[in-house]
Design a protein around this motif. Structure first.
Motif, PDB file in Angstrom:
ATOM      1  N   ARG A   9       0.737  -1.143   0.021  1.00  0.00           N
ATOM      2  CA  ARG A   9       0.102  -0.068  -0.129  1.00  0.00           C
ATOM      3  C   ARG A   9       0.878   1.182  -0.120  1.00  0.00           C
ATOM      4  N   LEU A  10       0.808   2.029  -0.876  1.00  0.00           N
ATOM      5  CA  LEU A  10       1.443   3.332  -1.107  1.00  0.00           C
ATOM      6  C   LEU A  10       0.861   4.299  -0.196  1.00  0.00           C
ATOM      7  N   SER A  11       1.747   5.167   0.278  1.00  0.00           N
ATOM      8  CA  SER A  11       1.254   6.310   1.084  1.00  0.00           C
ATOM      9  C   SER A  11       1.544   7.543   0.787  1.00  0.00           C
ATOM     10  N   ASP A  12       0.390   8.330   1.127  1.00  0.00           N
ATOM     11  CA  ASP A  12       0.399   9.817   0.377  1.00  0.00           C
ATOM     12  C   ASP A  12       1.348  10.755   1.620  1.00  0.00           C
ATOM     13  N   MET A  56      -6.014  20.693  12.567  1.00  0.00           N
ATOM     14  CA  MET A  56      -7.253  19.930  11.738  1.00  0.00           C
ATOM     15  C   MET A  56      -7.068  18.887  10.623  1.00  0.00           C
ATOM     16  N   PHE A  57      -6.079  19.575   9.696  1.00  0.00           N
ATOM     17  CA  PHE A  57      -5.645  18.684   8.763  1.00  0.00           C
ATOM     18  C   PHE A  57      -4.686  17.664   8.898  1.00  0.00           C
ATOM     19  N   LEU A  58      -3.606  17.739  10.055  1.00  0.00           N
ATOM     20  CA  LEU A  58      -2.988  16.839  10.532  1.00  0.00           C
ATOM     21  C   LEU A  58      -3.808  15.746  11.108  1.00  0.00           C
ATOM     22  N   ASP A  59      -5.023  15.879  11.811  1.00  0.00           N
ATOM     23  CA  ASP A  59      -5.805  14.894  12.313  1.00  0.00           C
ATOM     24  C   ASP A  59      -6.399  13.946  11.395  1.00  0.00           C
ATOM     25  N   ILE A  60      -6.849  14.917  10.218  1.00  0.00           N
ATOM     26  CA  ILE A  60      -7.351  14.145   8.890  1.00  0.00           C
ATOM     27  C   ILE A  60      -6.408  13.129   8.252  1.00  0.00           C
ATOM     28  N   THR A  61      -5.168  13.704   7.939  1.00  0.00           N
ATOM     29  CA  THR A  61      -4.195  12.986   7.454  1.00  0.00           C
ATOM     30  C   THR A  61      -3.848  11.616   8.404  1.00  0.00           C
ATOM     31  N   THR A  62      -3.549  11.962   9.496  1.00  0.00           N
ATOM     32  CA  THR A  62      -3.238  10.790  10.422  1.00  0.00           C
ATOM     33  C   THR A  62      -4.268   9.939  10.522  1.00  0.00           C
ATOM     34  N   TYR A  63      -5.442  10.083  10.700  1.00  0.00           N
ATOM     35  CA  TYR A  63      -6.764   9.214  10.378  1.00  0.00           C
ATOM     36  C   TYR A  63      -6.812   8.484   9.107  1.00  0.00           C
ATOM     37  N   THR A  64      -6.521   9.016   7.714  1.00  0.00           N
ATOM     38  CA  THR A  64      -6.721   8.747   6.618  1.00  0.00           C
ATOM     39  C   THR A  64      -5.431   7.935   6.003  1.00  0.00           C
ATOM     40  N   THR A  65      -4.314   8.640   6.195  1.00  0.00           N
ATOM     41  CA  THR A  65      -2.882   8.102   5.831  1.00  0.00           C
ATOM     42  C   THR A  65      -2.340   7.438   6.619  1.00  0.00           C
ATOM     43  N   GLY A  66      -2.398   7.461   8.033  1.00  0.00           N
ATOM     44  CA  GLY A  66      -1.505   6.768   8.919  1.00  0.00           C
ATOM     45  C   GLY A  66      -0.393   7.539   9.645  1.00  0.00           C
ATOM     46  N   ARG A  67       0.483   6.878  10.153  1.00  0.00           N
ATOM     47  CA  ARG A  67       1.560   7.600  10.966  1.00  0.00           C
ATOM     48  C   ARG A  67       2.701   6.836  10.564  1.00  0.00           C
ATOM     49  N   LEU A  72      10.800   3.643  13.876  1.00  0.00           N
ATOM     50  CA  LEU A  72      11.961   2.571  13.980  1.00  0.00           C
ATOM     51  C   LEU A  72      12.118   1.721  12.752  1.00  0.00           C
ATOM     52  N   THR A  73      10.717   1.380  12.073  1.00  0.00           N
ATOM     53  CA  THR A  73      10.623   0.386  10.955  1.00  0.00           C
ATOM     54  C   THR A  73      10.556   1.211   9.636  1.00  0.00           C
ATOM     55  N   ASN A  74      10.422   2.370   9.790  1.00  0.00           N
ATOM     56  CA  ASN A  74      10.253   3.357   8.625  1.00  0.00           C
ATOM     57  C   ASN A  74       8.997   2.590   7.745  1.00  0.00           C
ATOM     58  N   THR A  75       7.871   2.215   8.183  1.00  0.00           N
ATOM     59  CA  THR A  75       7.063   1.826   7.659  1.00  0.00           C
ATOM     60  C   THR A  75       5.630   2.712   7.801  1.00  0.00           C
ATOM     61  N   PHE A  76       4.538   2.833   7.227  1.00  0.00           N
ATOM     62  CA  PHE A  76       3.531   3.529   7.930  1.00  0.00           C
ATOM     63  C   PHE A  76       2.352   2.544   8.482  1.00  0.00           C
ATOM     64  N   ILE A  77       1.988   2.869   9.501  1.00  0.00           N
ATOM     65  CA  ILE A  77       0.650   2.294  10.009  1.00  0.00           C
ATOM     66  C   ILE A  77      -0.561   2.845   9.574  1.00  0.00           C
ATOM     67  N   PRO A  78      -1.376   2.191   8.788  1.00  0.00           N
ATOM     68  CA  PRO A  78      -2.585   2.970   8.165  1.00  0.00           C
ATOM     69  C   PRO A  78      -3.392   3.205   9.221  1.00  0.00           C
ATOM     70  N   GLY A  79      -4.194   4.478   8.994  1.00  0.00           N
ATOM     71  CA  GLY A  79      -5.248   4.731   9.666  1.00  0.00           C
ATOM     72  C   GLY A  79      -6.640   4.208   9.463  1.00  0.00           C
ATOM     73  N   PRO A  80      -7.499   4.541  10.446  1.00  0.00           N
ATOM     74  CA  PRO A  80      -9.113   3.738   9.982  1.00  0.00           C
ATOM     75  C   PRO A  80      -9.698   4.719   8.875  1.00  0.00           C
ATOM     76  N   GLY A  81      -9.404   5.776   8.648  1.00  0.00           N
ATOM     77  CA  GLY A  81     -10.311   6.551   7.794  1.00  0.00           C
ATOM     78  C   GLY A  81     -11.091   7.687   8.880  1.00  0.00           C
ATOM     79  N   PHE A  82     -11.392   8.810   8.085  1.00  0.00           N
ATOM     80  CA  PHE A  82     -12.109   9.945   9.042  1.00  0.00           C
ATOM     81  C   PHE A  82     -13.665   9.924   8.459  1.00  0.00           C
ATOM     82  N   SER A  83     -14.377   9.479   9.812  1.00  0.00           N
ATOM     83  CA  SER A  83     -15.859   9.727   9.348  1.00  0.00           C
ATOM     84  C   SER A  83     -16.242  10.987  10.059  1.00  0.00           C
TER      85      SER A  83
END
Length: 755
Positions: free
Chosen positions: A259-262, A429-440, A444-455
């Motif tokens: 899964r590519l990350s934005d 607010m936009f950081l909240d949105i991208t954290t929920y939608t894109t992840g973090r 340590l592992t240089n990988t993205f933890i996907p977020g659940p989406g923003f409803s």
């Protein structure tokens, strides 16, 4: 009519002369309306004016609400595609490389001396181990072997050159020395030698992780190299023969993630979206301050425009642009398939961008109250742009920095101050949105933890712990729920809206007009304390009591006669001016100075009366006070002292009522270059309160009278100076004013032209 070069200052006309001592107020063609009808009518007129100008400036309007979001999002999409291409790269056979040795230390700066290694205890075996370590390490680095130094026993010791390997008393000494002399010692080794059997040599390595870490690797290759060297030396000493541990490092194969990350949208999105909103922000600054600088707003207020209607019309007109821009941003975000838009509720995106735009809009309104020149306003806008750009670039480039404001180690005063800036609340607010939608990104592992989406329900939910960063103390920040950012943006709108209203009233304009700082608690401001007609005799007695005593020194006989006539209680003119004075530059706050000694008096105790049905011309040299007197009568400039009674209405306290019966042609034309003559007449007729049914007739009659009927559809900016002056004269006649004030009305007119 005299030529302008003869300094014609004003013409005042009125209806038939009364015969009773108490002068009744005649009726003009201005309709009587209640507060709501007046405000709603003026608001519709101003909204129509704004719409016409926005249509005339089609390119600017489209650029603000459509083109700017599209361009910035397109650039963002290009960068994101480049990042996606990088994420898709694979390295199936990474190159291998031998583990290198340890190089010389460096102090706090390149010129500061340091100590490579401290070790303890100092025994024959341990000394042999460290000597063997230094010899093998030199062979790998190609540098001279680190010298075995004299033991260091003074905790305050300061090296004067780069030192090699130095023995110290114990582990406590290493701890104390590194604590009180930071950035001096690179390595600390504490040995434990157990004789046995079997014999066991153990060691503990002390190091500065911030110097040797490698981004995602908290220990780094240097730690491995140190351990390899010590192991070699221990084996060599214990076996009495050289030993070599050859270690080769090779990375794991790299394959594209499933899964590519934005990442670009998450880190640079706030920057690009902030730039998009700033286009409207700077345009509003330029537009409102330009109208102030060209005195266009004052011209409309002289025709009866309320300040509240002026601000409300600009708010509604520009809010439409902000709303369109919010929808365009949301739609193109979906078209470009950004995670932050695709995985977020559409309404949340639109409302977030709309509230951010509104917050910046109110901030722009606030700034316009502080400046009078358009170029200064633009410079301030650029300054706000730079500050906001830096904030969005660095503060909200990642959740680690963006959420640090709510960490237990950060003072809450910081975020409580920053929430007064709209771009801070938008960034959060936009950081909240991208954290929920894109992840973090996991550091340590240089990988993205996907977020659940923003409803929509996510607005009231706290961020999951796995999406929050962990700081050095091992704590996670107590981040407010996303909806709080909306509340703070609404607070920004209210806060800057109140400041705009207050400062617009109390900061003197270019004419010196302002209200007292406590104006909002006075009944007069709310229209509750203003009485109807003044009682002329009582008013005159009050003004005479406040004026100078006796006859002025050196007063001409005809001037004295006019003064006594104006002060005569048995005389009832249409306009009575008593002891009118205007001074500039005086300040009682200057040390060792009084207001009277520093002020420049433009009008000095003027006493004058205008009869009905008469035309009065003020003639005089430049600086005689003609325009200043007219500005006071028309409500542009407040009088320093004295007052004038216009049809039994006080200039100092009843100017809104006076403007209903007064027409003013100021010294400078107050025309909009991009409105036609017909649009000017209808605009000012609406502001004045003339019945809409009579507008067409009014336009034809007045423009025909001044020979502008044939060019009524051309924009005023294309008119000659004389044509503009005639249009200004027409505007001053709207509503059939009972009092007509003209300041140099023939300026720009050719010889032989009669108005």
């Amino acid at each position: 009519m005299p030529d302008p070069s003869s300094s014609l200052a004003a013409g005042v006309g009125a209806a038939a002369s009364p015969t009773t001592p108490s002068l009744p107020r005649p009726q003009s063609t201005v309709q009587k309306r209640n507060w709501f009808a007046t405000v709603s009518n003026q608001l519709l007129i101003m909204l129509k004016r704004n719409a016409i100008l926005q249509i005339r400036y089609t390119r600017a309007t489209v650029s603000q609400c459509i083109l700017a979001p599209l361009v910035f999002m397109f650039l963002l999409w290009i960068l994101q595609q480049a990042d996606h291409s990088n994420q898709r790269k694979s390295v199936l056979s990474p190159a291998e490389a031998p583990l290198q040795g340890l190089y010389n230390c460096q102090g706090l700066t390149s010129s500061r001396p340091c100590i490579n290694v401290m070790y303890t205890p100092q025994t024959v075996s341990i000394n042999s181990i460290m000597t063997s370590f230094a010899t093998a390490n030199a062979a790998r680095t190609g540098e001279p072997a680190w010298a075995m130094e004299t033991a260091i026993t003074d905790a305050s010791f300061v090296p004067t050159s780069v030192m090699g390997i130095a023995p110290v008393p114990d582990a406590t000494f290493i701890y104390d020395y590194s604590l009180y002399s930071p950035n001096v010692t690179k390595w600390g080794i504490v040995f434990t030698d157990t004789v046995g059997p079997p014999r066991n040599v153990a060691y503990q390595v002390w190091f500065n992780s911030t110097n040797v870490s490698n981004g995602t690797d908290l220990y780094g290759r240097e730690v491995v190299s140190m351990m390899r060297g010590l192991d070699e030396a221990i084996i060599s000493v214990l076996n009495s023969q050289p030993a070599t541990l050859a270690i080769t490092l090779k990375d794991w194969p790299v394959i594209p993630p499933s899964r590519l990350s934005d990442t670009i949208i998450q880190t640079l999105g706030p920057v690009f979206f902030f730039c998009s909103e700033m286009v409207i922000f700077i345009n509003v600054l330029n537009l409102i301050v330009t109208e102030k600088e060209l005195k266009l707003r004052h011209g409309m207020e002289m025709m009866g425009l309320r300040s509240s209607v002026y601000w409300a019309s600009h708010l509604l007109s520009n809010s439409l642009l902000v709303l369109v821009g919010a929808f365009v941003t949301a739609i193109f975000g979906l078209a470009f398939d950004f995670f932050a838009f695709r995985n977020c509720n559409f309404g949340v995106i639109v409302i977030t961008f709309f509230l951010f735009g509104e917050g910046m809009l109110m901030l722009a309104f606030f700034i316009t109250t502080l400046v009078r020149k358009a170029r200064v306003a633009i410079l301030i806008g650029i300054f706000v742009f730079i500050v906001g750009l830096l904030f969005e670039s660095f503060v909200f480039s990642s959740s680690y920095v963006g959420y640090i404001w709510w960490d237990s180690g950060t003072s809450p005063i910081a975020w409580k101050v920053l929430i007064f800036f709209p771009f801070f609340n938008f960034g959060k607010m936009f950081l909240d949105i991208t954290t929920y939608t894109t992840g973090r990104l996991d550091s340590l592992t240089n990988t993205f933890i996907p977020g659940p989406g923003f409803s929509w329900s996510t607005l009231h939910s706290t961020l999951p712990a796995e999406l929050l960063p962990t700081y050095g103390s091992g704590t996670t920040p107590a981040v407010p729920v996303p909806v709080d950012s909306w509340k703070y943006l609404l607070m920004n709108m209210l806060f800057y809206g109140v400041l705009t209203w207050y400062l617009d009233c109390v900061i003197p304009d270019e004419f010196g007009w302002s209200l007292k700082p406590w104006f909002f608690v006075t009944p007069e401001y709310w229209g509750l304390g203003r009485s109807g007609n003044q009682k002329p005799v009582e008013w005159l007695r009050r003004e005479k009591a406040k004026g100078p005593r006796g006859d002025p020194e050196g007063e001409d006989p005809d001037v004295r006669l006019e003064r006594l006539r104006a002060l005569d209680e048995d005389f009832s003119p249409a306009v009575r001016i008593v002891n009118l004075r205007k001074s500039y530059g005086g300040s009682s706050f200057l040390p060792f100075s009084s207001a009277s000694s520093t002020a420049k008096t433009a009008v000095k105790d003027l006493c004058l009366s205008f009869e009905e049905g008469k035309l009065l011309a003020l003639l005089g040299q430049n600086g005689a006070g003609k325009s200043t007197s007219i500005n006071i009568l028309s409500g542009l400039t407040p009088a320093t002292s004295g007052d004038a009674l216009v049809y039994n209405l006080s200039v100092r306290s009843q100017m809104p009522e006076i403007r209903n019966i007064m027409g003013v042609c100021p010294q400078h034309d107050i025309l909009f270059d991009d409105l036609t003559a017909e649009e000017h007449v209808k605009l000012y007729a609406g502001l004045k309160g003339v019945a809409r049914s009579g507008w067409d007739k009014l336009v034809e009659e007045r423009l025909t009278a001044v020979r502008l009927w044939k060019v009524r559809g051309q924009r005023a900016g294309t008119y000659s100076g004389g044509m503009k002056r005639r249009l200004s004269l027409v505007i001053s006649t709207i509503g059939d004013p009972l009092l007509w004030v003209l300041d140099e009305p023939t300026t720009g007119e050719a010889d032989g032209v009669h108005l």
